[in-house]
Scaffold this motif. Sequence first.
Motif, PDB file in Angstrom:
ATOM      1  N   ALA A 115       0.826  -1.201   0.000  1.00 27.88           N
ATOM      2  CA  ALA A 115       0.000   0.000   0.000  1.00 27.88           C
ATOM      3  C   ALA A 115       0.868   1.262   0.000  1.00 27.88           C
ATOM      4  O   ALA A 115       0.600   2.222  -0.727  1.00 27.88           O
ATOM      5  CB  ALA A 115      -0.941  -0.010   1.203  1.00 27.88           C
ATOM      6  N   LYS A 116       1.927   1.234   0.784  1.00 30.29           N
ATOM      7  CA  LYS A 116       2.827   2.390   0.873  1.00 30.29           C
ATOM      8  C   LYS A 116       3.544   2.622  -0.464  1.00 30.29           C
ATOM      9  O   LYS A 116       3.687   3.762  -0.905  1.00 30.29           O
ATOM     10  CB  LYS A 116       3.835   2.162   2.000  1.00 30.29           C
ATOM     11  CG  LYS A 116       4.519   3.393   2.472  1.00 30.29           C
ATOM     12  CD  LYS A 116       5.321   3.084   3.742  1.00 30.29           C
ATOM     13  CE  LYS A 116       5.804   4.354   4.384  1.00 30.29           C
ATOM     14  NZ  LYS A 116       6.518   4.103   5.634  1.00 30.29           N
ATOM     15  N   LEU A 117       3.981   1.549  -1.112  1.00 33.55           N
ATOM     16  CA  LEU A 117       4.609   1.652  -2.426  1.00 33.55           C
ATOM     17  C   LEU A 117       3.678   2.375  -3.402  1.00 33.55           C
ATOM     18  O   LEU A 117       4.072   3.325  -4.085  1.00 33.55           O
ATOM     19  CB  LEU A 117       4.959   0.253  -2.948  1.00 33.55           C
ATOM     20  CG  LEU A 117       5.465   0.176  -4.386  1.00 33.55           C
ATOM     21  CD1 LEU A 117       6.903   0.675  -4.470  1.00 33.55           C
ATOM     22  CD2 LEU A 117       5.361  -1.263  -4.900  1.00 33.55           C
ATOM     23  N   ILE A 118       2.438   1.924  -3.455  1.00 36.32           N
ATOM     24  CA  ILE A 118       1.466   2.465  -4.416  1.00 36.32           C
ATOM     25  C   ILE A 118       1.071   3.896  -4.054  1.00 36.32           C
ATOM     26  O   ILE A 118       1.117   4.803  -4.895  1.00 36.32           O
ATOM     27  CB  ILE A 118       0.220   1.552  -4.483  1.00 36.32           C
ATOM     28  CG1 ILE A 118       0.602   0.182  -5.056  1.00 36.32           C
ATOM     29  CG2 ILE A 118      -0.887   2.208  -5.305  1.00 36.32           C
ATOM     30  CD1 ILE A 118      -0.462  -0.884  -4.865  1.00 36.32           C
ATOM     31  N   LEU A 150       4.491 -10.564  -0.948  1.00 35.06           N
ATOM     32  CA  LEU A 150       5.791 -10.576  -1.622  1.00 35.06           C
ATOM     33  C   LEU A 150       5.658 -10.944  -3.095  1.00 35.06           C
ATOM     34  O   LEU A 150       6.412 -10.442  -3.939  1.00 35.06           O
ATOM     35  CB  LEU A 150       6.750 -11.537  -0.928  1.00 35.06           C
ATOM     36  CG  LEU A 150       7.252 -11.096   0.440  1.00 35.06           C
ATOM     37  CD1 LEU A 150       8.075 -12.205   1.081  1.00 35.06           C
ATOM     38  CD2 LEU A 150       8.066  -9.806   0.332  1.00 35.06           C
ATOM     39  N   THR A 151       4.688 -11.802  -3.420  1.00 38.78           N
ATOM     40  CA  THR A 151       4.540 -12.249  -4.807  1.00 38.78           C
ATOM     41  C   THR A 151       3.960 -11.172  -5.722  1.00 38.78           C
ATOM     42  O   THR A 151       4.067 -11.301  -6.940  1.00 38.78           O
ATOM     43  CB  THR A 151       3.650 -13.510  -4.910  1.00 38.78           C
ATOM     44  OG1 THR A 151       2.314 -13.179  -4.525  1.00 38.78           O
ATOM     45  CG2 THR A 151       4.181 -14.648  -4.063  1.00 38.78           C
ATOM     46  N   ARG A 155       4.465  -6.849  -9.720  1.00 37.20           N
ATOM     47  CA  ARG A 155       3.282  -6.444 -10.487  1.00 37.20           C
ATOM     48  C   ARG A 155       2.898  -5.009 -10.140  1.00 37.20           C
ATOM     49  O   ARG A 155       2.568  -4.214 -11.018  1.00 37.20           O
ATOM     50  CB  ARG A 155       2.110  -7.390 -10.194  1.00 37.20           C
ATOM     51  CG  ARG A 155       0.848  -7.020 -10.979  1.00 37.20           C
ATOM     52  CD  ARG A 155      -0.368  -7.802 -10.513  1.00 37.20           C
ATOM     53  NE  ARG A 155      -0.769  -7.319  -9.190  1.00 37.20           N
ATOM     54  CZ  ARG A 155      -1.475  -8.031  -8.321  1.00 37.20           C
ATOM     55  NH1 ARG A 155      -1.831  -9.267  -8.601  1.00 37.20           N
ATOM     56  NH2 ARG A 155      -1.814  -7.528  -7.161  1.00 37.20           N
ATOM     57  N   GLU A 156       2.957  -4.664  -8.855  1.00 39.20           N
ATOM     58  CA  GLU A 156       2.576  -3.311  -8.458  1.00 39.20           C
ATOM     59  C   GLU A 156       3.568  -2.277  -8.979  1.00 39.20           C
ATOM     60  O   GLU A 156       3.174  -1.185  -9.388  1.00 39.20           O
ATOM     61  CB  GLU A 156       2.442  -3.204  -6.937  1.00 39.20           C
ATOM     62  CG  GLU A 156       1.386  -4.111  -6.332  1.00 39.20           C
ATOM     63  CD  GLU A 156      -0.041  -3.902  -6.817  1.00 39.20           C
ATOM     64  OE1 GLU A 156      -0.293  -3.222  -7.840  1.00 39.20           O
ATOM     65  OE2 GLU A 156      -0.959  -4.432  -6.173  1.00 39.20           O
ATOM     66  N   ARG A 157       4.850  -2.625  -8.996  1.00 40.15           N
ATOM     67  CA  ARG A 157       5.846  -1.708  -9.576  1.00 40.15           C
ATOM     68  C   ARG A 157       5.543  -1.479 -11.062  1.00 40.15           C
ATOM     69  O   ARG A 157       5.658  -0.364 -11.570  1.00 40.15           O
ATOM     70  CB  ARG A 157       7.258  -2.261  -9.375  1.00 40.15           C
ATOM     71  CG  ARG A 157       7.731  -2.132  -7.937  1.00 40.15           C
ATOM     72  CD  ARG A 157       9.193  -2.594  -7.766  1.00 40.15           C
ATOM     73  NE  ARG A 157       9.520  -2.702  -6.355  1.00 40.15           N
ATOM     74  CZ  ARG A 157       9.393  -3.813  -5.626  1.00 40.15           C
ATOM     75  NH1 ARG A 157       8.986  -4.942  -6.184  1.00 40.15           N
ATOM     76  NH2 ARG A 157       9.712  -3.813  -4.353  1.00 40.15           N
TER      77      ARG A 157
END
Length: 165
Positions: A115-118, A150-151, A155-157
Amino acid sequence: MNSVIIVLGAPNDDQGNLSEIAQSRCQEALRIHKTQPQSKLLMTGGFGAFNQTDMPHAYYCQRYLMSLGVPADTFTNIALSRFTFEDATLAKPIVEQHGFSHITLITSEFHMPRAKLIFSALFANYQLSYYATTSPVSPQKMRQLQAHELTVMDRERANISNYFA
């Protein structure tokens, strides 16, 4: 400060009863809202494997919080999202519409890195605060949840890259 508390969705059952994870996120939202009573609440979650009812998941979260004394006019429109990246992309126009400058994001500890990444990417021009709840699950279930998270990070990146492309 013009602020919003965004609460990310979690499962509910076929009768709309919130899972313990969803309840823990709502409880944290209530706690934070008591310290920031001027803040609005933006609930995420529409329909998907996490919610098979005829009402959006976010509706059940709002109803739960209202049962705990949160006034109905505290809530913004809901983000009818199906997954975490949509939480952010569908929350963004609501945040912009209201002119919020500060976002407090609430999710579970196992979910926070994603969530923080996005949200850090999509809301880079906003003041952001993050609050992670402690999930009431067994150690085995926690390991499963963490492994899943982790998987999906690559994909989110890719989703973030595509969003800004």
